[in-house]
Design an enzyme around this catalytic site. Sequence first.
Site: not given
Length: 827
Positions: A18, A88, A509
């Site tokens: 908007c 470079c 885990d």
Amino acid sequence: MTATTLRTLDIPVLGMTCASCVGRVEKAIRAAPGVKSATVNLAAERARVEMDDAGSAAAVTQAIRSAGYEPIEHTIELNISGMTCASCVGRVERALRTSPGVLDASVNLATERATVRVLEGVADAHTLKEAVAKAGYTAEAASAPDATSEDREQASRAAEIRGLGRAVAVAGAATLPLFVIEMGLHFVPGAHGWLMDSIGMTPWRIISFVLATFVLFVPGLRFYRKGVPNLVRLTPDMNSLVVLGATAAWAFSTIATFVPQWLPAGTANVYFEAAAVIVTLILVGRWFEARAKGQTSQAIRRLMTLQAKTARVERDGSEVELPIDQVTPGDVVVVRPGERVPVDGLVLSGASFVDESMLTGEPIPVEKVEGGKVVGGTINTTGAFRFRAEKVGSETVLAQIVRMVEAAQGAKLPIQALVDKVTGWFVPAVIAIAVLTFGVWLAFGPHPALGFALVNAVAVLIIACPCAMGLATPTSIMVGTGRAAELGVLFRKGEALQALQGVEVVAFDKTGTLTEGRPRLTDLTVAAGFIEDEVLSLVAALETRSEHPIARAIIQAAETRSLAVPEPEVFSSRPGFGAEGRVAGRAVQVGADRLMIGLGHDVSAFADQAERLGEEGKSPLYAGIDGRLAAIIAVADPIRATTPAAIAAIHALGLKVAMITGDNRRTAEAVARHLGIDEVRAEVLPDGKVEAVRALQAGGRRVAFVGDGVNDAPALAAADVGLAVGGGTDVAIESADVVLTGGDLRGAMNAIALSRATMRNIRQNLVWAFGYNVVLIPVAAGLLFPVFGWVLSPMLAAGAMALSSVSVLTNALRLRGFKTRFEGVQT
């Protein structure tokens, strides 16, 4: 500031809905440094920005993001040619970063590749190539990795090496007589008289001039082509130092030969042999350097050679051999014994054993039957089978692995920031030191002061070596990540290579990581008034709607007993607790003790069984039926065969091991005791793993988390380093920093050990590169002359400079021989 000096950016912006969004974006952009005006078009979703030299695309995009919107960007990969040293790299990066629309640019000297983040529609490969060209280098868009592009790159590298080899041979042939005769004049008695009698001093000087001129401006012309333009731009590089040093020696000698009256009396010496030897030795160094750099990318080349060139495809009822790039998803591919699997797919018929060692590092072939997945690049051993192609081209696992390795090899580690700062001013500083050296020797040196001043200034210019500093980090990264890929460890993010060496705790885990992730039902005890098979049937029916591995174990147990498993009428999952629903008109719940307690069930009736099961390392679950506690169920997930060895190896590295699990504490501690795990975080709900990781990080400890990459994504992201255990075919795990493709936890130890070895190698290279320059530049300047009477010959300086870069590369290549403590061990 006039309008003609302003730069304009036209930036696509997503998320605006908007007019207030437009105002917010415009306000944010106008607040960015250097922005003079900003106009946002909602319909076109674009922002037009005018800014002066103080503004940057990166600052504007950050302003847009801070306002809650998203500028569209993408990454362009460029192959850069012509770079010879670290200065470079800095020059190319500056040229790219100052191009309109560029957000960031990172250039890698070892891979000769630039990774550039640009705004969509503002910058493209063409504009970037022009920017690089203005800086004095050549850029080409990098193609996606495939066997053809790799062949072209290898051919280009081979041509470069051959060209340097020819230059070395030609320069050496012209330099050799110069060097031999001049050294003979200094060290062989009677050589001077022989030269005067046979050739004469003036003719010999003219011959020396011709030979040296040929060396400098034929095989040595490559230095002038790069060095002179960079001097003109006031951005000198390594080539510029060679040009200044060799040309100074040659020019002084030319004046001494043809117009000696221009020089002070007693100073008309010649240094033609020094100029020629300087160029020849540096060419030799470049030749060795190119050969060594070619070896650093061998891992990528080996990976690309795994890709089959052709595939046997069923078309119109017959088998047709097609180039690999003509295979499309859905094609039926036939693989015979001894052939490579061309692409990824699903076996339709036939059976065989496939060598997947390129993927997992495991030498034992894996059985493939109907429904099994096969991966392109693996080798079929005994049988024949047909499979349906599912992933081809850049979507195959092999292509993903190559992309990961390339990305990791091109990464800049945090340690590189120091190198970049130093190399930014290194070459100008060396030129300044050379000028100062010349002035001091000319003013205070012994007779002939001009000769001493020239020799020492040239030695300073020649001995300085930014090449070694520029190669120290990227070459080690290239070799280290390449070796890691061969061991089934993929560094998705190069920064993890540095971060992993500093971890203090490795957290695992449990389910699917420490264990196989394939639980099985081991115990079922029912309460009074319940029938065992009936309880199992009802619970299994409920679990058919669950995706948890434990659910599959219960269903398999019911199927083994040939029990009826009806469809549940109602099902709801309660993550971390269990599940509940209605089966055959009966209310059924199954889950942890916390679920039963929450439902008002008294689990103390099974307290003895729960204690025993927990001590055995089994996970006790409870079932409730029609409002009553019906049974205690035990499910055990077998520990992976390699887990104990992996944990022992991590302990041997001096690290702590932690386990994070949703199991009850008694079970978790039993497993921890069995495996020798130091810390346990038990009864952790799925959304609590992040907090568990952060708890382990308390006190500033650095934590690596190892998980399966699916349920563990948030914890992988929260850890200092996330390592995902891939399932062989699942390598693109976005939340992880490192992927262990073989599913073998020993890969975690390999990753840490390789990280330590690579960082140790980088530190060795940096100590050598910096130490070399810190020690030898003062020596070249003549610092030792007042004490020992030593002056460093420019020829020795050239040899030392050439040796410096080669030494760094050779040290990096030692990582190719990295051995794990498990190498050769089969399980």
